[in-house]
Design an enzyme around this catalytic site. Structure first.
Site, short mmCIF file in Angstrom:
data_model
loop_
_atom_site.label_atom_id
_atom_site.label_comp_id
_atom_site.label_asym_id
_atom_site.label_seq_id
_atom_site.Cartn_x
_atom_site.Cartn_y
_atom_site.Cartn_z
N ASP A 1 0.85 -1.19 0.00
CA ASP A 1 0.00 0.00 0.00
C ASP A 1 0.89 1.24 0.00
O ASP A 1 1.89 1.32 0.73
CB ASP A 1 -0.92 0.00 1.23
CG ASP A 1 -2.06 0.98 1.08
OD1 ASP A 1 -3.22 0.54 0.95
OD2 ASP A 1 -1.80 2.22 1.07
N ASN B 1 -13.15 -2.86 2.20
CA ASN B 1 -14.06 -1.73 2.35
C ASN B 1 -14.99 -1.66 1.15
O ASN B 1 -14.55 -1.80 0.01
CB ASN B 1 -13.27 -0.43 2.48
CG ASN B 1 -12.35 -0.42 3.68
OD1 ASN B 1 -12.65 -1.03 4.70
ND2 ASN B 1 -11.21 0.25 3.56
N HIS C 1 -10.39 -4.81 -3.43
CA HIS C 1 -9.06 -5.11 -2.87
C HIS C 1 -9.18 -5.54 -1.43
O HIS C 1 -10.06 -5.08 -0.69
CB HIS C 1 -8.12 -3.91 -2.98
CG HIS C 1 -8.71 -2.62 -2.48
ND1 HIS C 1 -9.55 -1.85 -3.26
CD2 HIS C 1 -8.59 -1.97 -1.31
CE1 HIS C 1 -9.91 -0.78 -2.57
NE2 HIS C 1 -9.36 -0.84 -1.38
P1 AMP Z 1 -9.77 1.82 0.16
O1 AMP Z 1 -9.84 3.14 0.87
O2 AMP Z 1 -10.23 0.64 0.97
O3 AMP Z 1 -10.41 1.90 -1.20
O4 AMP Z 1 -8.22 1.53 -0.05
C1 AMP Z 1 -7.49 2.03 -1.12
C2 AMP Z 1 -6.04 1.86 -0.75
O5 AMP Z 1 -5.28 2.00 -1.91
C3 AMP Z 1 -5.54 2.90 0.26
O6 AMP Z 1 -5.01 2.24 1.41
C4 AMP Z 1 -4.45 3.64 -0.53
O7 AMP Z 1 -3.36 4.02 0.27
C5 AMP Z 1 -4.06 2.61 -1.57
N1 AMP Z 1 -3.49 3.15 -2.79
C6 AMP Z 1 -3.95 4.19 -3.52
N2 AMP Z 1 -3.17 4.38 -4.60
C7 AMP Z 1 -2.20 3.42 -4.55
C8 AMP Z 1 -1.09 3.09 -5.38
N3 AMP Z 1 -0.81 3.78 -6.48
N4 AMP Z 1 -0.31 2.06 -5.02
C9 AMP Z 1 -0.58 1.36 -3.90
N5 AMP Z 1 -1.61 1.61 -3.09
C10 AMP Z 1 -2.41 2.64 -3.40
#
Ligand code: AMP
Ligand code: ZN
Length: 113
Positions: free
Chosen positions: A29, A86, A99
């Protein structure tokens, strides 16, 4: 499709990849909320948990298997870890490609915020 994680799957945006096969990819992440925080996603686009069907059972069944495998490799399996998915706004979803979060390396609290 304008999806961040589809772009990541295609290699169009960088990621620290921890595991991948034909169906699933696990990567760090970008904004870790624990000492260990990685995501496991299907390579095929599914927007939210509300969009899954019986046809996705085998694919989505791989997510916890990969989560546990990478958790073990990262050394957090024995102490324990948290797995979270989520869904939609009130669930805290910000990226609309399904995810599984895997968080570890610190004690988790319950209930989550
Ligand atoms: P959610 O809020 O459950 O949709 O989680 C989305 C997750 O994706 C968050 O924890 C972000 O930090 C992560 N995220 C967003 N962009 C990226 C990226 N480019 N690479 C890795 N993780 C990411
Ligand atoms: Zn996608």
């Amino acid at each position: 499709m304008d999806c961040l994680f589809c772009k990541l799957v295609q290699g169009d945006i960088p990621a620290t990849i921890l595991y991948q096969d034909d169906d699933v990819i696990a990567f760090e992440d970008i904004a870790p909320q624990a000492p260990t925080h990685f995501l496991v996603i299907p390579k095929r686009h599914i927007s939210t948990l509300n969009d899954v069907s019986d046809d996705d059972a085998a694919l989505l069944g791989k997510l916890p298997i990969v989560a546990a495998r990478v958790a073990k490799e990262k050394g957090i399996a024995e102490d324990g870890f948290r797995v979270t998915m989520n869904c939609n706004e009130m669930g805290g979803q910000t990226v609309y490609h399904i995810h599984m979060h895997v968080l570890g390396g610190r004690a988790m609290t319950w209930p989550p915020g």
